[in-house]
Design a protein around this motif. Structure first.
Motif, PDB file in Angstrom:
ATOM      1  N   GLY A  28      61.117 -52.745  41.218  1.00 55.24           N
ATOM      2  CA  GLY A  28      62.397 -52.821  42.252  1.00 55.24           C
ATOM      3  C   GLY A  28      63.060 -54.176  42.165  1.00 55.24           C
ATOM      4  O   GLY A  28      64.381 -53.965  42.612  1.00 55.24           O
ATOM      5  N   TRP A  29      62.495 -55.436  42.013  1.00 54.61           N
ATOM      6  CA  TRP A  29      63.200 -56.358  41.893  1.00 54.61           C
ATOM      7  C   TRP A  29      64.254 -56.419  40.633  1.00 54.61           C
ATOM      8  O   TRP A  29      65.489 -56.822  40.779  1.00 54.61           O
ATOM      9  N   PHE A  30      63.662 -56.235  39.473  1.00 51.98           N
ATOM     10  CA  PHE A  30      64.509 -56.134  38.248  1.00 51.98           C
ATOM     11  C   PHE A  30      65.465 -55.004  38.141  1.00 51.98           C
ATOM     12  O   PHE A  30      66.489 -55.187  37.752  1.00 51.98           O
ATOM     13  N   GLY A  31      64.913 -53.979  38.865  1.00 52.24           N
ATOM     14  CA  GLY A  31      65.909 -52.533  38.912  1.00 52.24           C
ATOM     15  C   GLY A  31      67.240 -53.270  39.675  1.00 52.24           C
ATOM     16  O   GLY A  31      68.249 -52.902  39.299  1.00 52.24           O
ATOM     17  N   ALA A  32      67.167 -53.730  41.051  1.00 52.36           N
ATOM     18  CA  ALA A  32      67.909 -54.029  41.575  1.00 52.36           C
ATOM     19  C   ALA A  32      68.929 -55.117  40.979  1.00 52.36           C
ATOM     20  O   ALA A  32      70.104 -55.039  41.306  1.00 52.36           O
ATOM     21  N   THR A  33      68.186 -56.051  40.515  1.00 49.59           N
ATOM     22  CA  THR A  33      68.985 -57.081  39.838  1.00 49.59           C
ATOM     23  C   THR A  33      69.928 -56.665  38.424  1.00 49.59           C
ATOM     24  O   THR A  33      70.958 -57.105  38.412  1.00 49.59           O
ATOM     25  N   ALA A  34      69.388 -55.553  37.882  1.00 51.71           N
ATOM     26  CA  ALA A  34      70.125 -54.714  36.885  1.00 51.71           C
ATOM     27  C   ALA A  34      71.174 -53.981  37.168  1.00 51.71           C
ATOM     28  O   ALA A  34      72.276 -53.968  36.761  1.00 51.71           O
ATOM     29  N   LEU A  35      71.422 -53.693  38.736  1.00 51.74           N
ATOM     30  CA  LEU A  35      72.210 -52.723  39.035  1.00 51.74           C
ATOM     31  C   LEU A  35      73.158 -53.624  39.585  1.00 51.74           C
ATOM     32  O   LEU A  35      74.377 -53.277  39.400  1.00 51.74           O
ATOM     33  N   ALA A  71      74.354 -58.173  30.533  1.00 54.18           N
ATOM     34  CA  ALA A  71      73.297 -58.676  31.632  1.00 54.18           C
ATOM     35  C   ALA A  71      72.416 -57.564  32.070  1.00 54.18           C
ATOM     36  O   ALA A  71      71.211 -57.719  31.967  1.00 54.18           O
ATOM     37  N   GLY A  72      72.880 -56.307  32.333  1.00 53.66           N
ATOM     38  CA  GLY A  72      72.289 -55.356  33.068  1.00 53.66           C
ATOM     39  C   GLY A  72      71.089 -54.766  31.937  1.00 53.66           C
ATOM     40  O   GLY A  72      70.019 -54.497  32.083  1.00 53.66           O
ATOM     41  N   GLY A  73      71.737 -54.789  30.588  1.00 49.76           N
ATOM     42  CA  GLY A  73      70.810 -54.197  29.471  1.00 49.76           C
ATOM     43  C   GLY A  73      69.759 -55.378  29.200  1.00 49.76           C
ATOM     44  O   GLY A  73      68.402 -54.844  29.103  1.00 49.76           O
ATOM     45  N   LEU A  74      69.942 -56.697  29.360  1.00 43.94           N
ATOM     46  CA  LEU A  74      69.056 -57.457  28.986  1.00 43.94           C
ATOM     47  C   LEU A  74      67.846 -57.554  30.176  1.00 43.94           C
ATOM     48  O   LEU A  74      66.536 -57.447  29.901  1.00 43.94           O
ATOM     49  N   ILE A  75      68.146 -57.355  31.325  1.00 43.83           N
ATOM     50  CA  ILE A  75      67.435 -57.076  32.434  1.00 43.83           C
ATOM     51  C   ILE A  75      66.396 -55.934  32.056  1.00 43.83           C
ATOM     52  O   ILE A  75      65.223 -56.219  32.347  1.00 43.83           O
ATOM     53  N   LEU A  76      66.862 -54.948  31.949  1.00 44.05           N
ATOM     54  CA  LEU A  76      66.111 -53.490  31.883  1.00 44.05           C
ATOM     55  C   LEU A  76      65.250 -53.790  30.796  1.00 44.05           C
ATOM     56  O   LEU A  76      63.942 -53.325  30.446  1.00 44.05           O
ATOM     57  N   ALA A  77      65.656 -54.441  29.759  1.00 43.92           N
ATOM     58  CA  ALA A  77      64.763 -54.689  28.499  1.00 43.92           C
ATOM     59  C   ALA A  77      63.586 -55.589  28.884  1.00 43.92           C
ATOM     60  O   ALA A  77      62.470 -55.307  28.465  1.00 43.92           O
ATOM     61  N   ALA A  78      63.870 -56.580  29.656  1.00 50.20           N
ATOM     62  CA  ALA A  78      62.791 -57.708  30.046  1.00 50.20           C
ATOM     63  C   ALA A  78      61.731 -56.651  30.905  1.00 50.20           C
ATOM     64  O   ALA A  78      60.521 -56.936  30.619  1.00 50.20           O
ATOM     65  N   LEU A  79      62.128 -55.866  31.781  1.00 52.75           N
ATOM     66  CA  LEU A  79      61.493 -55.013  32.385  1.00 52.75           C
ATOM     67  C   LEU A  79      60.460 -54.240  31.708  1.00 52.75           C
ATOM     68  O   LEU A  79      59.433 -54.270  31.916  1.00 52.75           O
ATOM     69  N   GLY A  80      61.361 -53.563  30.757  1.00 51.95           N
ATOM     70  CA  GLY A  80      60.441 -52.647  29.988  1.00 51.95           C
ATOM     71  C   GLY A  80      59.215 -53.314  29.362  1.00 51.95           C
ATOM     72  O   GLY A  80      58.088 -52.781  29.199  1.00 51.95           O
ATOM     73  N   LEU A  81      59.389 -54.468  28.796  1.00 52.12           N
ATOM     74  CA  LEU A  81      58.374 -55.332  28.188  1.00 52.12           C
ATOM     75  C   LEU A  81      57.392 -55.896  29.025  1.00 52.12           C
ATOM     76  O   LEU A  81      56.260 -55.799  28.574  1.00 52.12           O
ATOM     77  N   LEU A  82      57.771 -56.185  30.075  1.00 49.17           N
ATOM     78  CA  LEU A  82      56.921 -56.755  31.263  1.00 49.17           C
ATOM     79  C   LEU A  82      55.779 -55.477  31.454  1.00 49.17           C
ATOM     80  O   LEU A  82      54.553 -55.810  31.437  1.00 49.17           O
ATOM     81  N   LEU A  83      56.465 -54.339  31.714  1.00 47.15           N
ATOM     82  CA  LEU A  83      55.631 -53.309  32.087  1.00 47.15           C
ATOM     83  C   LEU A  83      54.663 -53.001  31.032  1.00 47.15           C
ATOM     84  O   LEU A  83      53.431 -52.596  31.299  1.00 47.15           O
TER      85      LEU A  83
END
Length: 244
Positions: A28-35, A71-83
């Motif tokens: 939720g936090w990463f997704g909102a930040t990426a949006l 910025a949006g791409g970097l945030i989603l990339a970090a989210l994927g690796l964290l999951l």
């Protein structure tokens, strides 16, 4: 101060976050930040880019738009690796497929922002645009692989989420196939000529984030419960201290 029984289900790294929502809240936090940068790009380029007809990539040609997409791409990339890390730490992922697929997803999301597409009036396709378009398609292709691999590794599910993850992965795979029919037309041609391509692409990204939410919820629900012993002992000691 006593520790409530409900606190025994909380993660020691974040005493305020229940285990059952830890990864979901992260998405939720990463997704909102990426949006946020994507919404900002839509605002900045509102007078230039048509959100129904034009691809998201064209925001790179408005002031600051390229940086927002990256910025949006970097945030989603970090989210994927964290999951991915949480999948393996919870014992829910096995073998190299989930990690490899998510690493490909992360790299693809970074490349999407790092290599802009061609301007709208371009008559040819540059190498940068080719990398951008293939990377975007790749990011959509690998996510269903992560979901299906995760679902297969959960031998004794405690909820319906793994089954839902499998159904969602297959549905996403179908959407991806339809998306690629549209998207790959942009790989070698500057203009797809397909009506509402921009809207289709934006819906695709919303589905991508929704699938990440489902991954996070599955990790939360199917992951092993932590030993409440240390927190229970602490609660007893503190209660005894207050009683004295």
């Amino acid at each position: 101060m006593t520790v409530n029984v409900a606190d025994l289900e909380r993660h020691p790294e974040d005493p305020t976050a229940p285990l059952t929502t830890r990864s979901t809240r992260t998405v939720g936090w990463f997704g909102a930040t990426a949006l946020l940068p994507m919404v900002a790009a839509h605002v900045v380029g509102a007078s230039v880019v048509d959100p129904v007809l034009d691809p998201i990539s064209w925001y790179a040609f408005v002031p600051g738009g390229g940086e927002l997409i990256l910025a949006g791409g970097l945030i989603l990339a970090a989210l994927g690796l964290l999951l991915t890390v949480r999948m393996y730490r919870a014992g829910l992922a096995a073998g190299p497929v989930p990690a490899a697929a998510m690493v490909v997803f992360a790299v693809a999301m970074v490349l999407v922002g790092a290599f802009p597409t061609d301007p709208p009036d371009s008559a040819t396709v540059s190498m940068s645009a080719l990398i951008h378009r293939v990377s975007a398609a790749t990011a959509f292709c690998v996510l269903p692989m992560v979901g299906l691999s995760l679902e297969r590794s959960i031998r004794q599910p405690r909820s319906a989420l793994p089954q839902g993850l499998r159904a969602a992965a297959r549905a996403l795979g179908t959407v991806v196939a339809l998306f690629l029919v549209v998207h790959l037309s942009l790989v070698f041609f500057a203009d797809s000529g397909i009506f509402a391509f921009g809207l289709i692409e934006r819906i695709g990204f919303v589905i991508m984030i929704g699938f990440l939410f489902l991954l996070g919820a599955t990790i939360d629900r199917e992951g092993p419960a932590e030993d409440p012993g240390p927190l229970l002992a602490l609660s007893v000691r503190r209660s005894a201290g207050l009683a004295e």
